[in-house]
Design an enzyme around this catalytic site. Sequence first.
Site, PDB file in Angstrom:
ATOM      1  N   ASP A  84      -2.077  -4.057  -3.426  1.00 40.80           N
ATOM      2  CA  ASP A  84      -1.541  -2.631  -3.468  1.00 40.80           C
ATOM      3  C   ASP A  84      -2.755  -1.691  -2.870  1.00 40.80           C
ATOM      4  O   ASP A  84      -3.561  -1.753  -3.163  1.00 40.80           O
ATOM      5  CB  ASP A  84      -1.343  -2.759  -5.129  1.00 40.80           C
ATOM      6  CG  ASP A  84      -0.669  -1.377  -5.189  1.00 40.80           C
ATOM      7  OD1 ASP A  84       0.268  -0.881  -4.464  1.00 40.80           O
ATOM      8  OD2 ASP A  84      -0.904  -0.834  -6.412  1.00 40.80           O
ATOM      9  N   HIS A  85      -2.028  -0.834  -2.093  1.00 40.65           N
ATOM     10  CA  HIS A  85      -2.849   0.275  -1.467  1.00 40.65           C
ATOM     11  C   HIS A  85      -4.242  -0.402  -0.766  1.00 40.65           C
ATOM     12  O   HIS A  85      -5.277   0.115  -1.254  1.00 40.65           O
ATOM     13  CB  HIS A  85      -3.382   1.221  -2.517  1.00 40.65           C
ATOM     14  CG  HIS A  85      -2.023   2.052  -3.039  1.00 40.65           C
ATOM     15  ND1 HIS A  85      -1.837   3.155  -2.221  1.00 40.65           N
ATOM     16  CD2 HIS A  85      -1.315   2.153  -3.899  1.00 40.65           C
ATOM     17  CE1 HIS A  85      -0.557   3.565  -2.573  1.00 40.65           C
ATOM     18  NE2 HIS A  85      -0.314   3.010  -3.845  1.00 40.65           N
ATOM     19  N   ASP A 105      -2.689   0.729   3.312  1.00 38.95           N
ATOM     20  CA  ASP A 105      -2.430   2.344   3.148  1.00 38.95           C
ATOM     21  C   ASP A 105      -2.995   2.850   3.945  1.00 38.95           C
ATOM     22  O   ASP A 105      -4.651   3.394   3.656  1.00 38.95           O
ATOM     23  CB  ASP A 105      -2.728   2.544   1.679  1.00 38.95           C
ATOM     24  CG  ASP A 105      -2.540   4.004   1.348  1.00 38.95           C
ATOM     25  OD1 ASP A 105      -2.281   4.813   2.142  1.00 38.95           O
ATOM     26  OD2 ASP A 105      -2.607   4.649   0.128  1.00 38.95           O
ATOM     27  N   GLY A 178       1.069   7.253 -12.027  1.00 41.42           N
ATOM     28  CA  GLY A 178       0.368   7.614 -13.405  1.00 41.42           C
ATOM     29  C   GLY A 178       1.940   8.659 -14.238  1.00 41.42           C
ATOM     30  O   GLY A 178       2.858   8.525 -13.651  1.00 41.42           O
ATOM     31  N   HIS A 207       6.657   4.095  -4.883  1.00 41.23           N
ATOM     32  CA  HIS A 207       5.457   4.036  -5.733  1.00 41.23           C
ATOM     33  C   HIS A 207       5.367   4.925  -6.870  1.00 41.23           C
ATOM     34  O   HIS A 207       6.538   5.949  -6.969  1.00 41.23           O
ATOM     35  CB  HIS A 207       4.227   4.544  -4.998  1.00 41.23           C
ATOM     36  CG  HIS A 207       3.899   3.360  -4.033  1.00 41.23           C
ATOM     37  ND1 HIS A 207       2.421   2.673  -4.058  1.00 41.23           N
ATOM     38  CD2 HIS A 207       4.257   2.908  -2.847  1.00 41.23           C
ATOM     39  CE1 HIS A 207       2.306   1.691  -3.197  1.00 41.23           C
ATOM     40  NE2 HIS A 207       3.308   1.813  -2.351  1.00 41.23           N
ATOM     41  N   ASN A 229       7.305   0.178  -7.445  1.00 43.40           N
ATOM     42  CA  ASN A 229       5.984  -0.282  -8.185  1.00 43.40           C
ATOM     43  C   ASN A 229       5.654   0.257  -9.604  1.00 43.40           C
ATOM     44  O   ASN A 229       5.882   1.682  -9.686  1.00 43.40           O
ATOM     45  CB  ASN A 229       4.647   0.400  -7.208  1.00 43.40           C
ATOM     46  CG  ASN A 229       4.890  -0.375  -6.008  1.00 43.40           C
ATOM     47  OD1 ASN A 229       5.640  -1.175  -5.496  1.00 43.40           O
ATOM     48  ND2 ASN A 229       3.821   0.079  -5.227  1.00 43.40           N
ATOM     49  N   THR A 232       1.038   1.934 -14.599  1.00 42.26           N
ATOM     50  CA  THR A 232       0.952   2.605 -15.894  1.00 42.26           C
ATOM     51  C   THR A 232       1.609   2.208 -17.062  1.00 42.26           C
ATOM     52  O   THR A 232       1.188   2.387 -17.960  1.00 42.26           O
ATOM     53  CB  THR A 232       0.910   4.217 -15.504  1.00 42.26           C
ATOM     54  OG1 THR A 232       0.023   4.456 -14.132  1.00 42.26           O
ATOM     55  CG2 THR A 232       0.329   5.047 -16.541  1.00 42.26           C
TER      56      THR A 232
HETATM   57  P1  13P Z   1       2.596   3.847 -11.689  1.00 43.07           P
HETATM   58  O1  13P Z   1       1.226   3.546 -12.147  1.00 43.07           O
HETATM   59  O2  13P Z   1       2.967   5.257 -11.731  1.00 43.07           O
HETATM   60  O3  13P Z   1       3.490   2.927 -12.392  1.00 43.07           O
HETATM   61  O4  13P Z   1       2.542   3.506  -9.997  1.00 43.07           O
HETATM   62  C1  13P Z   1       2.265   2.277  -9.690  1.00 43.07           C
HETATM   63  C2  13P Z   1       1.975   2.044  -8.270  1.00 43.07           C
HETATM   64  O5  13P Z   1       2.809   2.759  -7.413  1.00 43.07           O
HETATM   65  C3  13P Z   1       1.116   1.195  -7.792  1.00 43.07           C
HETATM   66  O6  13P Z   1       1.139   1.077  -6.326  1.00 43.07           O
END
Ligand code: 13P
Length: 287
Positions: A84-85, A105, A178, A207, A229, A232
């Site tokens: 991820d990223h 990313d 978040g 995301h 995705n 959080t």
């Molecule tokens: P959240 O933490 O807002 O659920 O986002 C997760 C995310 O996009 C990981 O790339």
Amino acid sequence: MLVSAKEMLTKAKAGKYAVGQFNINNLEWTKSILLTAQELNSPVILGVSEGAGKYMCGYKTIVGMVNGMLEELNITVPVALHLDHGSYEGALKCIEAGFSSVMFDGSHYPIEENVAKTTELVALCNEKGISIEAEVGSIGGEEDGVVGAGECADPDECKMIADLGVTMLAAGIGNIHGKYPENWAGLSFETLDAVQQKTGDMPLVLHGGTGIPADMIQKAISLGVSKINVNTECQLAFQEATRKYIEAGKDLEGKGFDPRKLLAPGAEAIKATVKEKMELFGSVGKA
Ligand code: 13P
């Protein structure tokens, strides 16, 4: 066996549902997510941020853990293990370590550099049968210490990156990682619609799946989002369940906290969160 995310996302885009990417942080989270996917017969993507990768002793450890679980838990639904990223270097390491999917990313680079680095990684991923996600327009909020403002992507830049042969594309549409602030303007469906029109069949990625109202999620799926995705929300659920367990103080006597008992309520809370999201995203029964 881990699979690339390509087939599951192509099916999701055609079937107008989304596959959830749930980020993992330890063994308990991973096990909860895999068991829930299997129980609901849903495809799933396990997300690993570079920070979580370091925490879990590196990408090779994670590949070993996930492959072991697929076998020991008899997981037969499609599972992709996805960076991820990722930075350029992180993506190379994950490809080498046995991930079945990576995100590069490059959204913080000038578009020419994002194009050059993405092109190189696409060739490498194609060679290995690995799926690759690219990002245009930075997603707001904080991700591993990097704070973005939540831009809306330029649809022409999205087309440029999509045409490089990536598997899926994350386009910023005002989404934030978040919790969303009180005054959040909501998703820009205008941008999403324009991006989908320019990129055709390309599965789009949303995301910041935590805290987006259900009607906005459903509208985003109807406009071409096929991967969502979530991180959080699982963290909050885990934290709350663990806090309650500690406050109940049951294991304070004798040998102290038993880690297996201490982490069990959090693991159950993650199962419930993942189930709720898979139902909302429409991926239940789609394995
Ligand atoms: P959240 O933490 O807002 O659920 O986002 C997760 C995310 O996009 C990981 O790339």
